[in-house]
Design a protein around this motif. Sequence first.
Motif, PDB file in Angstrom:
ATOM      1  N   SER A 199     -38.452  18.340  10.214  1.00  0.00           N
ATOM      2  CA  SER A 199     -38.929  18.893  11.464  1.00  0.00           C
ATOM      3  C   SER A 199     -39.741  20.124  11.313  1.00  0.00           C
ATOM      4  CB  SER A 199     -37.671  19.468  12.130  1.00  0.00           C
ATOM      5  OG  SER A 199     -37.006  20.358  11.580  1.00  0.00           O
ATOM      6  N   SER A 200     -40.683  20.210  12.316  1.00  0.00           N
ATOM      7  CA  SER A 200     -41.572  21.298  12.347  1.00  0.00           C
ATOM      8  C   SER A 200     -40.835  22.693  12.577  1.00  0.00           C
ATOM      9  CB  SER A 200     -42.733  20.913  13.479  1.00  0.00           C
ATOM     10  OG  SER A 200     -42.143  21.248  14.741  1.00  0.00           O
ATOM     11  N   SER A 201     -41.727  23.752  12.891  1.00  0.00           N
ATOM     12  CA  SER A 201     -41.169  25.085  12.898  1.00  0.00           C
ATOM     13  C   SER A 201     -41.363  25.409  14.291  1.00  0.00           C
ATOM     14  CB  SER A 201     -41.747  26.172  11.900  1.00  0.00           C
ATOM     15  OG  SER A 201     -43.296  25.970  12.548  1.00  0.00           O
ATOM     16  N   SER A 202     -41.489  24.568  15.035  1.00  0.00           N
ATOM     17  CA  SER A 202     -41.717  24.485  16.572  1.00  0.00           C
ATOM     18  C   SER A 202     -40.650  23.649  17.459  1.00  0.00           C
ATOM     19  CB  SER A 202     -43.152  24.560  17.156  1.00  0.00           C
ATOM     20  OG  SER A 202     -43.463  24.745  18.703  1.00  0.00           O
ATOM     21  N   LEU A 203     -39.951  23.977  18.300  1.00  0.00           N
ATOM     22  CA  LEU A 203     -39.150  23.194  18.997  1.00  0.00           C
ATOM     23  C   LEU A 203     -39.886  22.560  20.067  1.00  0.00           C
ATOM     24  CD1 LEU A 203     -35.598  25.004  19.242  1.00  0.00           C
ATOM     25  CD2 LEU A 203     -36.158  22.805  17.912  1.00  0.00           C
ATOM     26  N   ASP A 204     -39.347  21.623  20.552  1.00  0.00           N
ATOM     27  CA  ASP A 204     -40.214  20.699  21.656  1.00  0.00           C
ATOM     28  C   ASP A 204     -40.203  21.406  22.958  1.00  0.00           C
ATOM     29  OD1 ASP A 204     -41.269  18.549  19.854  1.00  0.00           O
ATOM     30  OD2 ASP A 204     -39.408  17.902  19.800  1.00  0.00           O
ATOM     31  N   GLY A 205     -38.845  21.814  23.255  1.00  0.00           N
ATOM     32  CA  GLY A 205     -38.564  22.412  24.768  1.00  0.00           C
ATOM     33  C   GLY A 205     -39.033  21.161  25.945  1.00  0.00           C
ATOM     34  N   PHE A 206     -38.405  20.058  25.284  1.00  0.00           N
ATOM     35  CA  PHE A 206     -38.693  18.918  26.409  1.00  0.00           C
ATOM     36  C   PHE A 206     -37.871  19.138  27.814  1.00  0.00           C
ATOM     37  CE2 PHE A 206     -39.847  16.192  22.461  1.00  0.00           C
ATOM     38  CZ  PHE A 206     -41.118  15.957  23.104  1.00  0.00           C
ATOM     39  N   ASP A 207     -36.953  19.794  27.795  1.00  0.00           N
ATOM     40  CA  ASP A 207     -36.048  20.046  28.977  1.00  0.00           C
ATOM     41  C   ASP A 207     -35.674  21.571  28.775  1.00  0.00           C
ATOM     42  OD1 ASP A 207     -35.107  19.637  31.495  1.00  0.00           O
ATOM     43  OD2 ASP A 207     -33.166  19.005  30.898  1.00  0.00           O
ATOM     44  N   ALA A 208     -36.652  22.320  28.753  1.00  0.00           N
ATOM     45  CA  ALA A 208     -36.169  23.913  29.104  1.00  0.00           C
ATOM     46  C   ALA A 208     -35.651  24.386  30.109  1.00  0.00           C
ATOM     47  CB  ALA A 208     -37.444  24.736  28.346  1.00  0.00           C
ATOM     48  N   GLU A 209     -35.780  23.562  31.234  1.00  0.00           N
ATOM     49  CA  GLU A 209     -35.330  24.086  32.482  1.00  0.00           C
ATOM     50  C   GLU A 209     -33.998  23.732  32.735  1.00  0.00           C
ATOM     51  OE1 GLU A 209     -38.587  22.493  32.373  1.00  0.00           O
ATOM     52  OE2 GLU A 209     -39.587  24.089  32.215  1.00  0.00           O
ATOM     53  N   GLY A 210     -33.488  22.656  31.865  1.00  0.00           N
ATOM     54  CA  GLY A 210     -32.255  22.087  32.115  1.00  0.00           C
ATOM     55  C   GLY A 210     -32.172  21.288  33.230  1.00  0.00           C
ATOM     56  N   ILE A 211     -33.273  20.409  33.838  1.00  0.00           N
ATOM     57  CA  ILE A 211     -33.302  19.513  34.770  1.00  0.00           C
ATOM     58  C   ILE A 211     -32.293  18.263  34.565  1.00  0.00           C
ATOM     59  CG2 ILE A 211     -34.640  17.930  35.826  1.00  0.00           C
ATOM     60  CD1 ILE A 211     -37.125  19.652  35.177  1.00  0.00           C
ATOM     61  N   ARG A 212     -31.880  18.137  33.225  1.00  0.00           N
ATOM     62  CA  ARG A 212     -30.869  16.908  33.164  1.00  0.00           C
ATOM     63  C   ARG A 212     -29.640  17.320  33.833  1.00  0.00           C
ATOM     64  NH1 ARG A 212     -31.834  19.956  28.828  1.00  0.00           N
ATOM     65  NH2 ARG A 212     -30.253  20.431  27.238  1.00  0.00           N
ATOM     66  N   PHE A 213     -29.227  18.654  33.650  1.00  0.00           N
ATOM     67  CA  PHE A 213     -27.882  19.250  34.303  1.00  0.00           C
ATOM     68  C   PHE A 213     -28.124  19.028  35.667  1.00  0.00           C
ATOM     69  CE2 PHE A 213     -28.505  21.557  30.123  1.00  0.00           C
ATOM     70  CZ  PHE A 213     -27.705  20.736  29.540  1.00  0.00           C
ATOM     71  N   THR A 214     -28.926  19.633  36.408  1.00  0.00           N
ATOM     72  CA  THR A 214     -29.267  19.751  37.751  1.00  0.00           C
ATOM     73  C   THR A 214     -29.496  18.012  38.397  1.00  0.00           C
ATOM     74  OG1 THR A 214     -30.637  21.522  37.767  1.00  0.00           O
ATOM     75  CG2 THR A 214     -30.941  20.612  39.702  1.00  0.00           C
ATOM     76  N   LEU A 215     -30.233  17.111  37.836  1.00  0.00           N
ATOM     77  CA  LEU A 215     -30.193  15.996  38.332  1.00  0.00           C
ATOM     78  C   LEU A 215     -28.837  15.175  38.270  1.00  0.00           C
ATOM     79  CD1 LEU A 215     -31.564  13.248  38.827  1.00  0.00           C
ATOM     80  CD2 LEU A 215     -31.855  12.772  36.419  1.00  0.00           C
ATOM     81  N   THR A 216     -28.028  15.446  36.983  1.00  0.00           N
ATOM     82  CA  THR A 216     -26.772  14.884  37.156  1.00  0.00           C
ATOM     83  C   THR A 216     -25.839  15.497  38.191  1.00  0.00           C
ATOM     84  OG1 THR A 216     -27.113  14.711  34.698  1.00  0.00           O
ATOM     85  CG2 THR A 216     -24.657  14.330  35.564  1.00  0.00           C
ATOM     86  N   SER A 217     -25.805  16.917  38.232  1.00  0.00           N
ATOM     87  CA  SER A 217     -24.970  17.491  39.450  1.00  0.00           C
ATOM     88  C   SER A 217     -25.510  16.739  40.654  1.00  0.00           C
ATOM     89  CB  SER A 217     -25.310  18.853  39.201  1.00  0.00           C
ATOM     90  OG  SER A 217     -24.476  19.661  40.054  1.00  0.00           O
ATOM     91  N   ASN A 218     -26.877  16.782  41.083  1.00  0.00           N
ATOM     92  CA  ASN A 218     -27.249  16.107  42.432  1.00  0.00           C
ATOM     93  C   ASN A 218     -26.811  14.572  42.667  1.00  0.00           C
ATOM     94  OD1 ASN A 218     -28.441  18.444  42.947  1.00  0.00           O
ATOM     95  ND2 ASN A 218     -30.449  17.965  42.344  1.00  0.00           N
ATOM     96  N   LEU A 219     -26.814  13.853  41.378  1.00  0.00           N
ATOM     97  CA  LEU A 219     -26.192  12.558  41.527  1.00  0.00           C
ATOM     98  C   LEU A 219     -24.672  12.389  41.782  1.00  0.00           C
ATOM     99  CD1 LEU A 219     -28.176  10.786  38.538  1.00  0.00           C
ATOM    100  CD2 LEU A 219     -28.607  10.490  41.144  1.00  0.00           C
ATOM    101  N   ILE A 220     -24.057  13.304  41.131  1.00  0.00           N
ATOM    102  CA  ILE A 220     -22.468  13.282  41.285  1.00  0.00           C
ATOM    103  C   ILE A 220     -22.013  13.564  42.850  1.00  0.00           C
ATOM    104  CG2 ILE A 220     -20.594  14.761  40.704  1.00  0.00           C
ATOM    105  CD1 ILE A 220     -21.599  14.690  37.794  1.00  0.00           C
ATOM    106  N   ALA A 221     -22.927  14.742  43.466  1.00  0.00           N
ATOM    107  CA  ALA A 221     -22.762  14.914  44.732  1.00  0.00           C
ATOM    108  C   ALA A 221     -22.898  13.793  45.624  1.00  0.00           C
ATOM    109  CB  ALA A 221     -23.646  16.196  45.084  1.00  0.00           C
ATOM    110  N   LYS A 222     -23.798  13.009  45.335  1.00  0.00           N
ATOM    111  CA  LYS A 222     -24.151  11.677  45.993  1.00  0.00           C
ATOM    112  C   LYS A 222     -23.134  10.625  45.814  1.00  0.00           C
ATOM    113  CE  LYS A 222     -29.083  12.737  46.544  1.00  0.00           C
ATOM    114  NZ  LYS A 222     -29.369  12.451  48.122  1.00  0.00           N
ATOM    115  N   LEU A 223     -22.401  10.517  44.742  1.00  0.00           N
ATOM    116  CA  LEU A 223     -21.921   9.387  44.185  1.00  0.00           C
ATOM    117  C   LEU A 223     -20.483   9.517  44.631  1.00  0.00           C
ATOM    118  CD1 LEU A 223     -23.549   8.412  41.056  1.00  0.00           C
ATOM    119  CD2 LEU A 223     -23.728   7.416  42.842  1.00  0.00           C
TER     120      LEU A 223
END
Length: 200
Positions: A79-103
């Motif tokens: 691996s490189s010496s730089s992380l990708d930061g593909f979801d540095a904002e934690g959108i996967r957690f917010t998205l899942t929380s929003n889906l749970i609130a609807k489901l």
Amino acid sequence: YYNEKESKYEKIDTSIDKKNNKLTATLSHFSNYVVGDTELVKETPTTQILFILDNSWSMYTNEQYKEITGKDYLGGLFSSSSLDGFDAEGIRFTLTSNLIAKLIPKNYEIGLSEFRSDYANIHKIGSDEETLKSTLGSMNGKFVTKNAGTDISNALNKGLSEFSKDIDNKYIVILTDGQDSSLESNAKKIIEKAVKADVK
């Protein structure tokens, strides 16, 4: 008629001609309909969803790594010496929380798991909304799993075992940025296991 908004079946007036094996009904709209014995078809089907979230280091930045571990990220042999930061904002957690609130208000039973190189079920399917959302609100930069990496095959295999047997609908929703080198060779077995367990 399957009312998707209410997540339940509604009876339609139907005349039954047993001699000619014929059903007659007047329908007012195009929708999803089911022919079945009202004594056997449940008015409200049961649905279980397991969210499996990737919490590997590629989701984070070098700065986040240092903040979380207190060390500089140096990379590794492959691996490189730089992380990708593909979801540095934690959108996967917010998205899942929003889906749970609807489901959950629609009577869906929800579970939550995390994976990296290993897998951990955090909340069993059927956990309450507040517990799930509270955990999701604190997952960014905290880990239940022990080992760095991205093993999607293992996560799917373990996740398939989290469901109850007598459930109408079973789903896995996996959120990942990663590539798992073993997934391609294991895909057929995982699909066969999912089909046998009736998990989409």
